[in-house]
Every structure is written in C-alpha cells, then in structure tokens.
Design a protein around this motif. Structure first.
Motif, PDB file in Angstrom:
ATOM      1  N   MET A  43     -44.749-135.706  30.311  1.00 30.17           N
ATOM      2  CA  MET A  43     -43.503-135.413  29.611  1.00 30.17           C
ATOM      3  C   MET A  43     -43.784-134.534  28.383  1.00 30.17           C
ATOM      4  SD  MET A  43     -40.824-137.969  27.759  1.00 30.17           S
ATOM      5  CE  MET A  43     -41.736-137.967  26.244  1.00 30.17           C
ATOM      6  N   ILE A  44     -42.894-133.564  28.165  1.00 26.05           N
ATOM      7  CA  ILE A  44     -43.048-132.682  27.005  1.00 26.05           C
ATOM      8  C   ILE A  44     -42.429-133.342  25.763  1.00 26.05           C
ATOM      9  CG2 ILE A  44     -42.460-130.429  26.034  1.00 26.05           C
ATOM     10  CD1 ILE A  44     -44.110-129.912  28.395  1.00 26.05           C
ATOM     11  N   ILE A  45     -43.171-133.368  24.675  1.00 28.64           N
ATOM     12  CA  ILE A  45     -42.630-133.819  23.395  1.00 28.64           C
ATOM     13  C   ILE A  45     -42.620-132.612  22.464  1.00 28.64           C
ATOM     14  CG2 ILE A  45     -42.913-135.375  21.442  1.00 28.64           C
ATOM     15  CD1 ILE A  45     -44.490-137.231  23.210  1.00 28.64           C
ATOM     16  N   THR A  46     -41.465-132.322  21.881  1.00 25.97           N
ATOM     17  CA  THR A  46     -41.368-131.192  20.967  1.00 25.97           C
ATOM     18  C   THR A  46     -41.039-131.698  19.568  1.00 25.97           C
ATOM     19  OG1 THR A  46     -40.569-129.818  22.771  1.00 25.97           O
ATOM     20  CG2 THR A  46     -40.271-128.971  20.557  1.00 25.97           C
ATOM     21  N   PRO A  81     -51.314-140.412  25.733  1.00 20.04           N
ATOM     22  CA  PRO A  81     -52.534-139.830  25.161  1.00 20.04           C
ATOM     23  C   PRO A  81     -52.922-140.609  23.910  1.00 20.04           C
ATOM     24  CG  PRO A  81     -50.715-138.226  25.194  1.00 20.04           C
ATOM     25  CD  PRO A  81     -50.188-139.484  25.769  1.00 20.04           C
ATOM     26  N   GLN A 134     -55.705-137.496  20.367  1.00 20.86           N
ATOM     27  CA  GLN A 134     -55.487-136.398  21.308  1.00 20.86           C
ATOM     28  C   GLN A 134     -54.111-135.757  21.086  1.00 20.86           C
ATOM     29  OE1 GLN A 134     -57.760-135.127  23.492  1.00 20.86           O
ATOM     30  NE2 GLN A 134     -56.245-133.519  23.758  1.00 20.86           N
ATOM     31  N   LEU A 135     -53.086-136.599  20.903  1.00 19.21           N
ATOM     32  CA  LEU A 135     -51.737-136.055  20.710  1.00 19.21           C
ATOM     33  C   LEU A 135     -51.671-135.250  19.405  1.00 19.21           C
ATOM     34  CD1 LEU A 135     -49.109-135.999  22.211  1.00 19.21           C
ATOM     35  CD2 LEU A 135     -48.346-138.009  20.971  1.00 19.21           C
ATOM     36  N   THR A 153     -54.144-133.673  18.101  1.00 17.73           N
ATOM     37  CA  THR A 153     -54.851-132.423  18.404  1.00 17.73           C
ATOM     38  C   THR A 153     -53.933-131.456  19.144  1.00 17.73           C
ATOM     39  OG1 THR A 153     -56.944-133.596  18.540  1.00 17.73           O
ATOM     40  CG2 THR A 153     -56.842-131.461  19.605  1.00 17.73           C
ATOM     41  N   ASP A 154     -53.186-131.987  20.142  1.00 20.17           N
ATOM     42  CA  ASP A 154     -52.298-131.129  20.916  1.00 20.17           C
ATOM     43  C   ASP A 154     -51.209-130.506  20.042  1.00 20.17           C
ATOM     44  OD1 ASP A 154     -53.818-131.868  23.006  1.00 20.17           O
ATOM     45  OD2 ASP A 154     -52.286-132.975  24.093  1.00 20.17           O
ATOM     46  N   PHE A 155     -50.715-131.288  19.072  1.00 16.43           N
ATOM     47  CA  PHE A 155     -49.687-130.756  18.168  1.00 16.43           C
ATOM     48  C   PHE A 155     -50.297-129.913  17.057  1.00 16.43           C
ATOM     49  CE2 PHE A 155     -46.929-134.566  19.307  1.00 16.43           C
ATOM     50  CZ  PHE A 155     -45.997-133.814  19.988  1.00 16.43           C
ATOM     51  N   ALA A 198     -46.141-130.706  22.972  1.00 13.50           N
ATOM     52  CA  ALA A 198     -47.303-131.241  23.682  1.00 13.50           C
ATOM     53  C   ALA A 198     -46.822-131.887  24.966  1.00 13.50           C
ATOM     54  CB  ALA A 198     -48.042-132.266  22.821  1.00 13.50           C
ATOM     55  N   ASP A 199     -47.699-131.900  25.959  1.00 10.51           N
ATOM     56  CA  ASP A 199     -47.379-132.540  27.234  1.00 10.51           C
ATOM     57  C   ASP A 199     -48.225-133.803  27.339  1.00 10.51           C
ATOM     58  OD1 ASP A 199     -46.975-133.352  29.806  1.00 10.51           O
ATOM     59  OD2 ASP A 199     -47.181-131.354  30.688  1.00 10.51           O
ATOM     60  N   LEU A 203     -51.032-133.896  29.958  1.00  9.75           N
ATOM     61  CA  LEU A 203     -52.204-133.003  29.902  1.00  9.75           C
ATOM     62  C   LEU A 203     -53.356-133.685  29.175  1.00  9.75           C
ATOM     63  CD1 LEU A 203     -50.926-129.377  29.144  1.00  9.75           C
ATOM     64  CD2 LEU A 203     -51.696-130.338  31.291  1.00  9.75           C
ATOM     65  N   PRO A 233     -57.356-134.769  28.654  1.00 10.99           N
ATOM     66  CA  PRO A 233     -58.588-134.031  28.927  1.00 10.99           C
ATOM     67  C   PRO A 233     -59.049-134.208  30.371  1.00 10.99           C
ATOM     68  CG  PRO A 233     -58.765-135.136  26.828  1.00 10.99           C
ATOM     69  CD  PRO A 233     -57.463-135.582  27.430  1.00 10.99           C
ATOM     70  N   SER A 246     -61.805-128.827  27.263  1.00  9.02           N
ATOM     71  CA  SER A 246     -60.784-129.688  27.859  1.00  9.02           C
ATOM     72  C   SER A 246     -60.262-130.692  26.835  1.00  9.02           C
ATOM     73  CB  SER A 246     -61.344-130.416  29.076  1.00  9.02           C
ATOM     74  OG  SER A 246     -62.274-131.386  28.659  1.00  9.02           O
ATOM     75  N   ARG A 247     -61.019-130.937  25.769  1.00  8.79           N
ATOM     76  CA  ARG A 247     -60.546-131.828  24.712  1.00  8.79           C
ATOM     77  C   ARG A 247     -59.866-131.050  23.597  1.00  8.79           C
ATOM     78  NH1 ARG A 247     -62.733-136.605  25.892  1.00  8.79           N
ATOM     79  NH2 ARG A 247     -61.853-137.570  24.052  1.00  8.79           N
ATOM     80  N   GLY A 248     -59.892-129.731  23.700  1.00  4.37           N
ATOM     81  CA  GLY A 248     -59.261-128.905  22.681  1.00  4.37           C
ATOM     82  C   GLY A 248     -57.758-128.898  22.868  1.00  4.37           C
ATOM     83  N   ARG A 249     -57.107-127.941  22.256  1.00  6.89           N
ATOM     84  CA  ARG A 249     -55.652-127.932  22.343  1.00  6.89           C
ATOM     85  C   ARG A 249     -55.169-126.980  23.424  1.00  6.89           C
ATOM     86  NH1 ARG A 249     -53.881-127.885  17.449  1.00  6.89           N
ATOM     87  NH2 ARG A 249     -54.333-125.749  16.913  1.00  6.89           N
ATOM     88  N   PRO A 250     -54.436-127.490  24.439  1.00  9.62           N
ATOM     89  CA  PRO A 250     -53.772-126.571  25.353  1.00  9.62           C
ATOM     90  C   PRO A 250     -52.485-126.124  24.666  1.00  9.62           C
ATOM     91  CG  PRO A 250     -53.482-128.838  26.093  1.00  9.62           C
ATOM     92  CD  PRO A 250     -54.131-128.899  24.752  1.00  9.62           C
ATOM     93  N   LEU A 310     -49.119-125.101  23.731  1.00  7.45           N
ATOM     94  CA  LEU A 310     -47.895-124.871  24.489  1.00  7.45           C
ATOM     95  C   LEU A 310     -46.912-124.038  23.671  1.00  7.45           C
ATOM     96  CD1 LEU A 310     -47.164-128.256  26.262  1.00  7.45           C
ATOM     97  CD2 LEU A 310     -48.874-126.520  26.737  1.00  7.45           C
ATOM     98  N   ALA A 351     -47.288-125.296  29.863  1.00 17.53           N
ATOM     99  CA  ALA A 351     -48.171-126.421  30.208  1.00 17.53           C
ATOM    100  C   ALA A 351     -48.845-126.160  31.557  1.00 17.53           C
ATOM    101  CB  ALA A 351     -47.384-127.730  30.249  1.00 17.53           C
TER     102      ALA A 351
END
Lengths: 136, 368
Positions: free
Chosen positions: A1-4, A37, A41-42, A44-46, B122-123, B126, B128, B206-210, B212, B221
C-alpha cells in the motif's frame, strides 16, 4: 500500500502515517497478519526522522491495530472484538465531525448519505479503481 | 598494443555515450540535479541547457580522445591516457555543474516551488526482501570462483619456483615473484573480494530508498522494483564475467594459456569488457530508477509533487542530509546509487571499499 505524507499539511506527519495505516486496515489493503515495514525502513523510504515513524507505530500499537512480535516485527492484528473503551473515544471524535456538518447547514439525511458513501468506498477498495478514495 | 588501443577506445566511447545520454536517463523532473515541478519539465530553457551540455561534452570529449590516442602513438607511454581520463572527469563535472547552477538560479528567481504541495511517498510492500534479486543469480559468479580455485589447486604442485604475476598490455610477463599460495592465488582472492563487494552493494542498495514520485506513486513503485532487480541481476552477472576474466588471468599466471600472448590478453580482457558494455546498455535501456521502462499504468492525479530537497545536495551531486536515515539514495545525475554523507556509515563504507580495492595490491606487496 502507498502511504503519502503531505509535508505542508497542518496534520503532524506521525498522525498522517497512523491515519493512512488505519484506512489501509479498514479497506483490506493491509489485511490481518500483514507485516509492516520496520519503523527504520519506513523512515528511510520517506527520508524522514526515525522517531516520527516510531511515534505512529507506538500509537497504532496502543490503539490495538497492530502487535509487535520479536520474530516478525510490526504486524496487523486480526479484527478484534469491538473494544467499548476505545469506541468511546471514537464516538467523541465522530460527534465533533458530524456536528461540523450540521453546523455548516447539512441536514441529517444528507450527512447520513455522505457517511454511507464513505463506508461504501472503504468496502469497495479491493476493486482496483476505488483505491484513490482510500488514499486521500 | 592493439588490445590496449581497443580497450581505451571502447571505454572512452562508453563514457562518451553515457555522458551524451545522461540528460535522458534521469527523471524528467530532475534535470541536471535540480528538482522541478512536473509542469515545468518542458520549459524551453531546460532544453537549451541540455543542448549546451551535449555540445560541450561531445566537442571536448572528442578532442581529448583524439589527442590521447595521438600522444600514445607518439610517445608510446600510457601516461597520455591517464591524463585524458582526468581531463574527461573535469570536463564532465564542469559541464554538469554549469547547467545545474544555471537551472537552480532560474528556479529560485521564478519561485517554481511556490504553492506546490510537497510530499513524500512510500510503498509498504517494497521491503528490502521484495526488492533484492534472487540469490540464484549470484551462482554463476560463485561457480567461476570454484572452477578457478579447483584448477589452481590441481596445478599448484607443478608450478615453477618463480611465477609471473604481471603482464604488459601485449601479454608478455614483466614481473615475477616467488611461488607461494598467496602469489599463485592472488587473482582468486581478487575474485572473492570483488564478488563480495558486488553482493554487498546489491544488499545495501535493496535497503536504500526506492524513491517514489508522489505524483505517480504506483507507477514509480513498480519502476523502482524493476530497476533494482534488473540492475542487481546485471551486477551479479558482471561479477561472473569479471571472475571469468580473472580465471583467464589465473591461467596466464599458471602458464596454462597456449597460443600468442596477444590472443591470451584478448581472452583476459574480453569477458569483463562484454560485462561492462552489457551493463551500460542495460542502464541506458531502463534509465535511472527504471524511468525508461515501459510501465503504463493509469494513475489518478494525486496533486502532490516530490519534496524540494535541492538544499541537501552539495554542488548538486553530494548528498548530505542528517535528517535522512537512508545510507544509499538514488543518484541525481547518473544511474544507480550514492551515499548520504551525513551518515557515519557512509564514511565507513567508503573506507571499506577503498581498503578492499587496495587489498590485492597490499597482498602482493607483502607476499613478494
């Protein structure tokens, strides 16, 4: 799921994350047993501070939406039996929201119709093109 | 000599092609490392900066390449080629930085980000583990190492007391050392080090940031996922081909390659060149973040734009953001990843890579 996360919103970031995960659970985008996640990790993604995500996760845990297990991390809990104490708080908030609509001059039938539409969108979000309603 | 010329020409052409293509390989909303809102991507001034950048690179790289080849012919020393590489790096950095500065100035002057809804997406799916390419793709690289080691073990007792460990460009040995497991298996060590380095890089990426695009979260994504899996597979296969080159190199050291030395040199060089050319073609085909992959998904407009994070990029290419927990982030003007230098781990990683690169040299130094 996408979180914005809207960075200019008045709503704090942790609240936005918490809200969208709750919506995801309600729509079935995040079914029970889904591993979320890790907070790190989350974050990091943001590209945002780790503690902000952690705060959202803490809130979700306190409210009973997720459980934290040593082995699998943060996991969406199976739909619990409605907790009356939690629902009291929900009713208080719903009361204010509904009052706002009334104060703006909507009549009760109109308010109920809108509530029904929102619930229908939450239920139908498994269908592919209804997801945007759940995300906004 | 011919192999050495060809090698220089091939690598030089590769760099020139990448430099020429680069404005098309990066996302349209990140021209020259400047974050621009989607409605500005077709601004004519950006197109003009692209033309200027291309004219600069093609003219200077052409001149440098021709001069380097002529000088090598004249003097017979490879020094001209080293100087050419230093010049190329300087020219490319300058061309990029000039365009970056000019565009950043226009953006600031006209307030391109005023009133935009900046956001990050973020997804949750996704993870790692979902991004990492299957480990099976690492098997060819490991198989080549095993084969090289097996041949080496069988051959070792028959090796003479002194073995050649270095060869000039025509394949004639020019340095000998006393036979020892360390000297005989130096290229096997290098295989292990390189393979570990590449596996570590894929793991970290793979642990970095994809990253979006909040304007098109679902599409980006899917692209991010395809990107890391494709590049990861490509890197694993590059490891296999590099190991194959080192296998032929080992055969040369172990005196198992018959025929002319020129042909032997070609055998050593060919696999790694094929690998690099192929990985470059792959990068050009999919673009940074998988932006050139044909993923056509109808997505409802979200009304969001990516966050304006230009301030975190020193000079437009060094990422320094203490508020970002990510260690590896997508490059701004390139295909692949770069480090967040605000993280101490980035410096440790950099030091480790430098040490690993120096390791074979250090080993032969102390082994001889």
């Amino acid at each position: 799921m996408i979180i914005t996360v809207d960075l200019q919103s008045e709503t704090p970031i942790y609240q936005q994350i918490r809200d969208q995960i709750v919506v995801g659970i309600a729509t079935g985008d995040l079914p029970p047993g889904t591993t979320l996640p890790s907070a790190r990790q989350l974050a990091t993604d943001f590209g945002i501070n780790f503690h902000t995500v952690n705060k959202a996760y803490d809130l979700l845990r306190q409210e009973g939406f997720v459980v934290v297990t040593r082995r699998r991390g943060t996991v969406v809990r199976p739909r619990p039996a409605p907790d009356l104490a939690q629902l009291e708080g929900w009713e208080r908030r719903a009361r204010v929201l509904l009052a706002e609509a009334r104060a703006r001059g909507l009549d009760d039938a109109e308010i109920l119709e809108r509530c029904r539409r929102i619930l229908a969108a939450l239920a139908a979000s498994a269908a592919p093109d209804a997801t945007e309603g759940a995300r906004s | 000599m011919i192999v050495s010329y060809a090698l220089f020409l091939v690598t030089f052409a590769l760099v020139a092609i990448i430099a020429w293509m680069m404005p098309d390989l990066v996302p349209a909303t990140l021209p020259f490392g400047v974050r621009v809102p989607p409605e500005r991507v077709d601004d004519p001034r950006i197109a003009r900066l692209r033309r200027q950048y291309r004219a600069t690179t093609v003219v200077s790289l052409g001149a440098i390449g021709v001069d380097a080849l002529a000088l090598t012919r004249l003097t017979g020393s490879p020094l001209a080629q080293d100087a050419a590489w230093a010049l190329v790096v300087g020219v490319l950095l300058a061309a990029y930085y000039r365009a970056h500065r000019a565009l950043a100035a226009i953006k600031a002057r006209e307030g391109w980000y005023a009133g935009q809804r900046q956001s990050v997406a973020a997804d949750t799916a996704l993870s790692p583990a979902a991004l990492r390419p299957p480990m099976a793709w690492l098997l060819p690289a490991l198989a080549v190492i095993a084969a090289t080691a097996a041949i080496g073990v069988a051959r070792y007792p028959e090796l003479p007391a002194r073995i050649a460990v270095h060869f000039d460009a025509s394949g004639t040995p020019d340095r000998w050392v006393a036979k020892s497991p360390l000297s005989a298996f130096s290229l096997v060590t290098l295989q292990v080090v390189l393979t570990a380095l590449i596996a570590g890089l894929v793991w970290l990426a793979s642990r970095g940031r994809p990253e979006l695009d909040p304007a098109l979260p679902e599409t980006s994504a899917a692209r991010a996922r395809a990107f890391i899996r494709t590049i990861g597979r490509g890197l694993y296969l590059l490891a296999a081909l590099t190991n194959l080159s080192l296998l032929f190199g080992s055969l040369l050291i172990w005196d198992l390659l018959s025929g002319s030395s020129e042909r032997a040199m070609l055998l050593v060089v060919a696999p790694v060149v094929v690998g690099v050319v192929w990985l470059t073609a792959l990068a050009i085909r999919i673009g940074q973040g998988g932006g050139r992959l044909p993923i056509g998904r109808a997505e409802a407009p979200t009304g969001f734009v990516p966050r304006d994070d230009d301030g975190c990029w020193i000079g437009g290419f060094i990422y320094y953001n203490p508020d970002d927990p990510a260690l590896m982030v997508p490059k701004r003007f390139g295909v692949g990843w770069t480090l967040n230098f605000a993280r101490p781990a980035a410096w440790i990683f950099l030091a480790a890579v430098l040490l690993l690169c120096a390791l074979p040299g250090l080993l032969t130094l102390f082994g001889s």
